[in-house]
Design a protein around this motif. Structure first.
Motif, PDB file in Angstrom:
ATOM      1  N   GLN A  17       0.810  -1.221   0.000  1.00 32.21           N
ATOM      2  CA  GLN A  17       0.000   0.000   0.000  1.00 32.21           C
ATOM      3  C   GLN A  17       0.844   1.271   0.000  1.00 32.21           C
ATOM      4  OE1 GLN A  17      -3.054   0.016   2.974  1.00 32.21           O
ATOM      5  NE2 GLN A  17      -3.616  -2.085   2.560  1.00 32.21           N
ATOM      6  N   GLN A  18       2.071   1.188  -0.525  1.00 33.24           N
ATOM      7  CA  GLN A  18       2.906   2.386  -0.524  1.00 33.24           C
ATOM      8  C   GLN A  18       2.699   3.241  -1.771  1.00 33.24           C
ATOM      9  OE1 GLN A  18       7.191   1.337  -0.944  1.00 33.24           O
ATOM     10  NE2 GLN A  18       6.351  -0.710  -1.159  1.00 33.24           N
ATOM     11  N   LEU A  19       1.881   2.734  -2.697  1.00 33.62           N
ATOM     12  CA  LEU A  19       1.575   3.545  -3.883  1.00 33.62           C
ATOM     13  C   LEU A  19       0.347   4.398  -3.602  1.00 33.62           C
ATOM     14  CD1 LEU A  19       2.026   0.890  -6.711  1.00 33.62           C
ATOM     15  CD2 LEU A  19       3.681   2.559  -5.881  1.00 33.62           C
ATOM     16  N   LEU A  20       0.292   5.574  -4.244  1.00 37.82           N
ATOM     17  CA  LEU A  20      -0.878   6.427  -4.084  1.00 37.82           C
ATOM     18  C   LEU A  20      -1.975   5.857  -4.990  1.00 37.82           C
ATOM     19  CD1 LEU A  20       1.061   9.802  -4.196  1.00 37.82           C
ATOM     20  CD2 LEU A  20       0.117   8.682  -2.181  1.00 37.82           C
ATOM     21  N   PRO A  21      -3.070   5.335  -4.405  1.00 36.35           N
ATOM     22  CA  PRO A  21      -4.057   4.601  -5.213  1.00 36.35           C
ATOM     23  C   PRO A  21      -4.754   5.474  -6.245  1.00 36.35           C
ATOM     24  CG  PRO A  21      -4.502   4.360  -2.851  1.00 36.35           C
ATOM     25  CD  PRO A  21      -3.454   5.417  -2.992  1.00 36.35           C
ATOM     26  N   TRP A  22      -4.744   6.801  -6.029  1.00 36.97           N
ATOM     27  CA  TRP A  22      -5.480   7.694  -6.940  1.00 36.97           C
ATOM     28  C   TRP A  22      -4.628   8.129  -8.128  1.00 36.97           C
ATOM     29  CZ3 TRP A  22      -4.752   8.214  -1.753  1.00 36.97           C
ATOM     30  CH2 TRP A  22      -3.736   9.074  -1.335  1.00 36.97           C
ATOM     31  N   TRP A  78       4.921  11.791  -9.545  1.00 35.95           N
ATOM     32  CA  TRP A  78       4.673  12.487  -8.270  1.00 35.95           C
ATOM     33  C   TRP A  78       5.980  12.586  -7.472  1.00 35.95           C
ATOM     34  CZ3 TRP A  78       4.996  10.925  -3.077  1.00 35.95           C
ATOM     35  CH2 TRP A  78       4.392  11.771  -2.144  1.00 35.95           C
ATOM     36  N   GLY A  79       6.707  11.455  -7.427  1.00 37.28           N
ATOM     37  CA  GLY A  79       7.985  11.452  -6.714  1.00 37.28           C
ATOM     38  C   GLY A  79       8.980  12.424  -7.331  1.00 37.28           C
ATOM     39  N   TYR A 128      -4.148   1.940 -12.734  1.00 36.38           N
ATOM     40  CA  TYR A 128      -4.141   2.310 -11.314  1.00 36.38           C
ATOM     41  C   TYR A 128      -3.551   1.148 -10.505  1.00 36.38           C
ATOM     42  CZ  TYR A 128      -6.928   6.436 -12.265  1.00 36.38           C
ATOM     43  OH  TYR A 128      -7.341   7.649 -12.728  1.00 36.38           O
ATOM     44  N   ASN A 152      -4.541  -0.553  -8.067  1.00 33.74           N
ATOM     45  CA  ASN A 152      -5.426  -1.670  -7.688  1.00 33.74           C
ATOM     46  C   ASN A 152      -5.536  -2.732  -8.774  1.00 33.74           C
ATOM     47  OD1 ASN A 152      -7.020   0.223  -9.237  1.00 33.74           O
ATOM     48  ND2 ASN A 152      -8.799  -0.978  -8.676  1.00 33.74           N
TER      49      ASN A 152
END
Lengths: 295, 277
Positions: free
Chosen positions: A128-133, A142-143, A176, A178
């Motif tokens: 869950q370290q990725l931004l899901p949106w 983003w990084g 995405y 997910n």
């Protein structure tokens, strides 16, 4: 602490060769760890102790890490190996600036670590370290944007796309998180971390939750990605898997548990080689012995 | 045995018909309710002065909206909507500020917990007499009462949303050196969006009920009233069909809002997989 630099027979710095390179000529050959060492140490950890406060009123102290000293050379992959609960992740979190140390010092390029920084990017075990949106590409971008806020958007896009391509996620760039498998999520997290070009990359068992096949594939890919960076990234990698340690680390730091101390620091001549390679097999056996002695 | 002369439909056709029925199932249910309503009033012993037929209600609604009549309902509708939209915006801002402060300080967290526990079970319409004393017969009184009905469920949902964010995501924000505002806007709020939308939906429901109820009790604010005022007036003038038209309008606006929330979810949390569709 036992220093097995000399004790281990096959200690010699090896130049790295990307194993699955399709076009090795197109890739810059990274400096060997020995050459990197000449450039100096990035991290100096001296006599570090880390305590956790537990119990009613958090008055009771439990020592997780005791008197750990180690230097990390510029451009090397240092693997911290030890059994579960030996404090290896705690040490890595402290190096990342996420945990305060109780005594001793942690310095990166001579400056004390007091808080998290983009100079020390962490890759977590958690999927869950990725931004899901954000899509895969947007996550990496983003990084890059956080690291260089004034960077031209097209350049940010170019950097992100290159890293996404290096981790083999070009086809999934617009998906995405997910919709990705566990391995793909970790690849994306690794791409984001490399894209930010940190001084040191901290990897806390990033392949720990993967199945055996994917794990081996990811180890291979990590070595490939590392070798294809224009400037070799310094990596501190935590694992409890001996084979993973031998395959990835230029040096392996073995930790004991209760509290976590340094058992040995071993140079690895067999980095990036198959586990059937005699050097790799010998080192793996040696590391297992060290861990067994501890048990 | 007598053989059927009907040609057998291919399996695909049956599946298509079933899929069609499934797709419009809700619409069929709604149509059935309206049909039963119409038939009961037309052919049952129901006084249409007290309970008008569905077709009369629809006719009143259309007249009110300006189709074959004076378009007076738009003004009432806008009055109610402007109060609730203003209250909704205020409530969201207040809820975000309160829950963000609660993240930063344990004192603010306890304050929010106590005040939510106090006001959430309280029907905010009970505050209307006090609001009239404080603000007079004004729009502010209505906004105050509606905000008091909306802000607590939104804050409550947002608190749960923030509390259930993966610690890894929070660490990621720290790792990329986000400040407090950056962490809130780039990590916390998007990550808490499923709970935020749930809170907004509940808050909207409470607010919508409260504003209509307040208008029924309160009457006009300033120079004109809202849908509640329109419904109450229809009782005074024995235009029961108009009253039902007002109620139907309340239901329709509620359904439209529900569709908007669903649309937002489909474009965000369902797509991202942070909420099961």
């Amino acid at each position: 602490m036992v220093n097995t630099h000399d004790a281990f027979m096959n200690v010699r710095p090896m130049p790295l060769q990307p194993r699955t390179a399709k076009d090795p000529a197109a890739r810059p050959v990274p400096a060997s760890p020995a050459a990197s060492a000449q450039a100096g140490n990035v991290v100096e950890i001296e006599d570090v102790c880390i305590d956790y406060s537990v119990g009613p009123g958090r008055r009771q102290k439990i020592r997780a890490v005791e008197n750990v000293s180690i230097s990390v050379r510029r451009g090397e992959k240092l693997v911290i190996l030890g059994p579960s609960g030996c404090g290896k992740s705690t040490l890595l979190m402290a190096l990342g600036g996420f945990l305060p140390i109780s005594s001793g010092s942690i310095k990166v390029n001579g400056a004390s670590v007091s808080k998290p920084s983009m100079e020390r990017i962490m890759v977590f075990q958690d999927f869950q370290q990725l931004l899901p949106w954000f899509s895969v590409l947007e996550n990496v971008k983003w990084g890059v944007r956080k690291r260089w806020p004034k960077l031209d958007p097209q350049e940010a896009d170019r950097i992100a796309r290159r890293q996404v391509e290096l981790v083999g996620l070009s086809r999934q760039a617009d998906q995405y998180p997910n919709t990705l498998s566990g391995g793909q999520k970790q690849r994306c997290a690794i791409a984001r971390s490399f894209a930010a070009a940190p001084e040191i990359l901290l990897m806390d068992e990033p392949f720990g939750a993967l199945d055996a096949i994917n794990r081996e594939r990811m180890q291979q890919e990590l070595n490939n990605i590392w070798s294809q960076q224009e400037v070799p990234t310094t990596i501190a990698f935590v694992t409890h898997d001996v084979n993973e340690a031998v395959f990835l680390g230029h040096r392996v730091m073995v930790m004991t548990s209760g509290p976590g101390r340094v058992r040995a620091v071993v140079d690895n001549p067999a980095v990036d080689r198959s586990s059937e390679d005699p050097d790799a097999a010998n080192l793996a056996m040696h590391l297992r012995e060290l861990l067994k002695e501890e048990a | 045995m007598r053989q059927s002369t009907m040609p057998a439909l291919p399996a695909d056709s049956w599946q298509g018909a079933y899929a069609f029925l499934r797709r419009f199932q809700k619409l069929f249910v709604i149509c059935a309710i309206f049909l039963i309503w119409e038939l009961v009033v037309r052919y049952g012993k129901v006084n249409p002065m007290l309970f008008p037929a569905f077709s009369d209600v629809v006719a009143s609604l259309l007249h009110g909206l300006g189709i074959g009549g004076k378009p007076e309902l738009w003004q009432y509708m806008w009055e109610t909507l402007s109060v609730i939209l203003q209250s909704f915006a205020l409530s969201v801002v207040l809820a975000v500020i309160l829950t963000s402060l609660a993240l930063a300080s344990s004192l603010a967290k306890d304050f929010l917990s106590v005040i939510t526990g106090m006001f959430q079970p309280l029907p905010s319409i009970a505050l209307l007499p006090m609001a009239i004393l404080w603000f007079g017969f004004s729009r502010e009184s209505l906004v105050f009462v509606v905000v008091m009905s909306m802000v607590w469920p939104i804050a409550s949902a947002l608190t749960v949303g923030f509390a259930t964010i993966s610690p890894t995501l929070v660490r990621l924000g720290r790792n990329y050196e986000l400040n407090a505002i950056g962490t809130l806007t780039q990590i916390m709020l998007p990550a808490a969006l499923p709970m935020l939308i749930a809170g907004l939906r509940v808050g909207w429901g409470f607010g919508w009920r409260t504003v209509v109820a307040a208008e029924l009790v309160f009457g006009a604010t300033g120079s004109s009233g809202g849908i509640g005022w329109y419904i109450n007036n229809s009782r005074l003038f024995m235009n029961v069909a108009d009253g039902f038209a007002g109620i139907l309008l309340v239901i329709i606006i509620g359904l439209i809002m529900e569709s908007i929330f669903l649309f937002i979810q489909q474009r965000t949390t369902y797509r991202w997989g942070t909420e099961a569709a």
